[in-house]
Scaffold this active site. Structure first.
Site, PDB file in Angstrom:
ATOM      1  N   HIS A 263      82.806  80.334 -14.167  1.00  0.00           N
ATOM      2  CA  HIS A 263      83.297  79.412 -14.753  1.00  0.00           C
ATOM      3  C   HIS A 263      84.716  79.071 -13.660  1.00  0.00           C
ATOM      4  CE1 HIS A 263      86.529  79.512 -18.340  1.00  0.00           C
ATOM      5  NE2 HIS A 263      85.637  79.838 -19.138  1.00  0.00           N
ATOM      6  N   ASP A 319      78.894  83.162 -22.303  1.00  0.00           N
ATOM      7  CA  ASP A 319      76.817  82.950 -22.667  1.00  0.00           C
ATOM      8  C   ASP A 319      76.259  84.232 -22.433  1.00  0.00           C
ATOM      9  OD1 ASP A 319      77.650  80.498 -24.444  1.00  0.00           O
ATOM     10  OD2 ASP A 319      78.625  79.080 -22.673  1.00  0.00           O
TER      11      ASP A 319
HETATM   12  N1  CMC Z   1      74.984  79.595 -10.813  1.00  0.00           N
HETATM   13  C1  CMC Z   1      74.774  79.563  -8.640  1.00  0.00           C
HETATM   14  N2  CMC Z   1      76.449  79.210  -8.219  1.00  0.00           N
HETATM   15  C2  CMC Z   1      77.464  79.596  -8.958  1.00  0.00           C
HETATM   16  C3  CMC Z   1      76.955  79.131 -10.557  1.00  0.00           C
HETATM   17  C4  CMC Z   1      75.792  79.750 -11.077  1.00  0.00           C
HETATM   18  N3  CMC Z   1      75.919  79.994 -12.284  1.00  0.00           N
HETATM   19  N4  CMC Z   1      78.794  79.030 -11.616  1.00  0.00           N
HETATM   20  C5  CMC Z   1      79.667  78.644  -9.823  1.00  0.00           C
HETATM   21  N5  CMC Z   1      78.431  78.294  -8.705  1.00  0.00           N
HETATM   22  C6  CMC Z   1      79.022  78.417  -7.627  1.00  0.00           C
HETATM   23  C7  CMC Z   1      78.567  77.515  -7.009  1.00  0.00           C
HETATM   24  O1  CMC Z   1      77.431  77.414  -5.893  1.00  0.00           O
HETATM   25  C8  CMC Z   1      79.602  76.416  -6.162  1.00  0.00           C
HETATM   26  O2  CMC Z   1      79.690  76.887  -4.833  1.00  0.00           O
HETATM   27  P1  CMC Z   1      80.271  75.907  -4.112  1.00  0.00           P
HETATM   28  O3  CMC Z   1      81.199  76.208  -4.154  1.00  0.00           O
HETATM   29  O4  CMC Z   1      79.288  76.656  -2.862  1.00  0.00           O
HETATM   30  O5  CMC Z   1      79.554  75.104  -4.072  1.00  0.00           O
HETATM   31  C9  CMC Z   1      81.124  77.482  -6.883  1.00  0.00           C
HETATM   32  O6  CMC Z   1      80.134  78.519  -7.818  1.00  0.00           O
HETATM   33  C10 CMC Z   1      82.105  76.799  -7.969  1.00  0.00           C
HETATM   34  O7  CMC Z   1      80.852  76.326  -8.858  1.00  0.00           O
HETATM   35  P2  CMC Z   1      81.067  74.937  -9.413  1.00  0.00           P
HETATM   36  O8  CMC Z   1      80.108  74.320 -10.430  1.00  0.00           O
HETATM   37  O9  CMC Z   1      81.998  73.939  -8.463  1.00  0.00           O
HETATM   38  O10 CMC Z   1      82.284  75.280 -10.566  1.00  0.00           O
HETATM   39  P3  CMC Z   1      82.897  74.863 -11.651  1.00  0.00           P
HETATM   40  O11 CMC Z   1      84.068  75.414 -11.877  1.00  0.00           O
HETATM   41  O12 CMC Z   1      82.642  72.822 -11.447  1.00  0.00           O
HETATM   42  O13 CMC Z   1      81.770  75.017 -12.998  1.00  0.00           O
HETATM   43  C11 CMC Z   1      80.339  76.209 -14.929  1.00  0.00           C
HETATM   44  C12 CMC Z   1      81.765  75.746 -13.793  1.00  0.00           C
HETATM   45  C13 CMC Z   1      80.517  77.440 -15.590  1.00  0.00           C
HETATM   46  C14 CMC Z   1      80.260  75.049 -15.607  1.00  0.00           C
HETATM   47  C15 CMC Z   1      79.424  76.674 -13.468  1.00  0.00           C
HETATM   48  O14 CMC Z   1      79.836  78.224 -12.859  1.00  0.00           O
HETATM   49  C16 CMC Z   1      78.062  77.027 -13.645  1.00  0.00           C
HETATM   50  O15 CMC Z   1      77.439  75.490 -13.901  1.00  0.00           O
HETATM   51  N6  CMC Z   1      78.116  77.463 -15.064  1.00  0.00           N
HETATM   52  C17 CMC Z   1      75.992  77.669 -15.210  1.00  0.00           C
HETATM   53  C18 CMC Z   1      76.654  77.296 -16.732  1.00  0.00           C
HETATM   54  C19 CMC Z   1      77.250  78.864 -17.842  1.00  0.00           C
HETATM   55  O16 CMC Z   1      76.565  79.336 -18.109  1.00  0.00           O
HETATM   56  N7  CMC Z   1      78.131  77.762 -18.450  1.00  0.00           N
HETATM   57  C20 CMC Z   1      79.135  78.428 -19.681  1.00  0.00           C
HETATM   58  C21 CMC Z   1      80.508  78.459 -19.312  1.00  0.00           C
HETATM   59  S1  CMC Z   1      81.696  79.848 -20.031  1.00  0.00           S
HETATM   60  C22 CMC Z   1      81.261  78.937 -21.684  1.00  0.00           C
HETATM   61  C23 CMC Z   1      81.340  77.787 -21.926  1.00  0.00           C
HETATM   62  O17 CMC Z   1      82.193  76.771 -21.703  1.00  0.00           O
HETATM   63  O18 CMC Z   1      80.924  77.349 -22.945  1.00  0.00           O
END
Ligand code: CMC
Length: 383
Positions: A263, A319
């Site tokens: 998140h 989710d």
């Molecule tokens: N699986 C593996 N690694 C992850 C994940 C994941 N789901 N989420 C974050 N990370 C790691 C990522 O590898 C990154 O590491 P590094 O800094 O070394 O590159 C670090 O954590 C930060 O991740 P990010 O993608 O830069 O974080 P963000 O704030 O840009 O993205 C997110 C947030 C929710 C899009 C992302 O965590 C993600 O893609 N999650 C999977 C999709 C998901 O479950 N979405 C629902 C979000 S909550 C409810 C909603 O809004 O609907």
């Protein structure tokens, strides 16, 4: 890039305005709707009460709640020509395409669609809040060859949705579970779709346009589409034993994201996931089939282990456990995101009330990184 420009990719850490609707403490794992903790609201309040809270300053009195529910009743029914749109669509489209189209079509039948004064925006909000469950249930029934069921205005939004989906009056337990899911998904600050709703409204375009834009945004797998993606992963894995290999494959792939984890704001467990985990556990025990819950727990175990190795705080989000909850409630997996929208219309509208009442157009900038100083040559001279 010039030295005086700071880039905030993904708008990370950017505050676009003030808001009194909700607040998130990502370090404590706390979500507050207008001063009330989500855990207490999920335990004690109905979706109607919570929507009233989000749309006003405080929880309703008994009389205010009764009046709010009464004001919803004339809006549950959806005109047949809008429902007929679903009959013209292929059965295999993503339900969010169908619902987004229907939400947009409602504008065509609203003579005051374009007014952005508070009274009109609130009138449209009531209408959309009431109609989203009707549309969602009707689409599911029409695509499976069944006729839509008219709403029963005496049921709650949660109860009505289950009734219109199945044709049977839902049990109190099922209605309450649905209600909890709706409360938990109702609002979440400046999430991507609420931001898109506000940004769209900031041009002073109409509510239907803002909501349609928000629906398109919610559908994405990094936002509200993640619940469906979680169920796809659980189905692909098939057993507790298969979880580890599947997660390792995902993590070892380029940019691999395990759906339902991570998140932008939370560094600890999302409080909504804590509650949904309990709901999932209860449903698993009641049904005697704990397969989905057990696989979910194993996913959390492997992710905790792998993320700890990398020193990252990537925990289940809302989710994650909603997928197994919806599965055990019997919903098809591509309906999970539309159900999210049935709840989130509540929060989107709260944001639109705020945005229209004190508007400034949203117009961020990009840092230009393309070429400069090129000379134009006529098309026939270009090689
Ligand atoms: N699986 C593996 N690694 C992850 C994940 C994941 N789901 N989420 C974050 N990370 C790691 C990522 O590898 C990154 O590491 P590094 O800094 O070394 O590159 C670090 O954590 C930060 O991740 P990010 O993608 O830069 O974080 P963000 O704030 O840009 O993205 C997110 C947030 C929710 C899009 C992302 O965590 C993600 O893609 N999650 C999977 C999709 C998901 O479950 N979405 C629902 C979000 S909550 C409810 C909603 O809004 O609907």
């Amino acid at each position: 890039m010039s030295d005086d420009v700071t880039l905030y990719r993904g708008l990370d850490g950017v505050h676009i305005d003030t808001s009194s609707i909700s607040s998130i403490d990502g370090l404590k794992g706390e979500l507050i709707y207008r001063g009330y903790d989500i855990t207490e609201l999920a335990d004690k309040a109905s979706f109607e009460e919570v929507t009233y809270l989000l749309w006003n300053d405080d929880l309703p009195t008994a009389a205010e709640l009764a009046a709010f529910k009464e004001s919803l009743k004339p809006h549950f029914e959806v005109r047949s020509d809008v429902l007929d749109l679903f009959r013209t669509m292929p059965d295999d489209i993503h339900p969010m395409h169908a619902l987004r189209t229907a939400a947009s079509a409602l504008a065509a039948f609203d003579a005051q669609a374009d007014g952005v004064g508070d009274d009109n925006v609130r009138r449209i909000g009531l209408s959309l809040l009431a109609k989203f469950p009707t549309l969602t249930a009707a689409f599911e029934r029409i695509r499976t060859g069944k006729g839509p069921i008219s709403p029963d205005p005496d049921l709650s939004i949660a109860g009505n949705f289950l009734y219109m989906l199945t044709g049977e009056k839902p049990t109190e337990a099922a209605t309450r579970t649905m209600d909890v899911a709706l409360v938990l998904h109702a609002e979440h600050g400046s999430n991507a779709s609420a931001f898109v709703a506000r940004a769209t409204a900031s041009t002073l375009t109409d509510v239907y346009s803002a909501i349609t834009a928000a629906m398109g945004c919610l559908k994405g797998p990094l936002h509200g589409g993640a619940n469906t993606a979680v169920m796809e992963a659980l189905e692909r894995v098939g057993s507790v034993e298969g979880v580890e290999e599947d997660i390792m494959n995902t993590l070892n792939s380029k940019g691999g994201r395990v759906m339902g984890f991570g998140h932008r704001v939370y560094r600890v467990l999302d409080p909504r996931a804590v509650i949904l985990k309990e709901v999932s556990h209860t449903l698993a025990e009641e049904s005697g089939d704990s397969k989905w819950f057990d696989m979910s727990l194993e996913m959390v175990r492997i992710m905790d282990r792998e993320m700890a190795k990398k020193g990252k705080e990537v925990k289940p989000n809302v989710d994650f456990f909603s997928a197994s909850v919806y599965r055990m409630l019997g919903f098809p997996k591509d309906m999970y995101t539309p159900i999210f929208a049935v709840a989130r219309i509540s929060g989107w509208m709260a944001h639109l009330f705020e945005q229209y009442s004190d508007n400034r157009i949203m117009r961020p900038r990009l840092v230009y990184s393309g070429p400069t100083g090129k000379t134009f040559s006529p098309v026939e001279e270009r090689s």
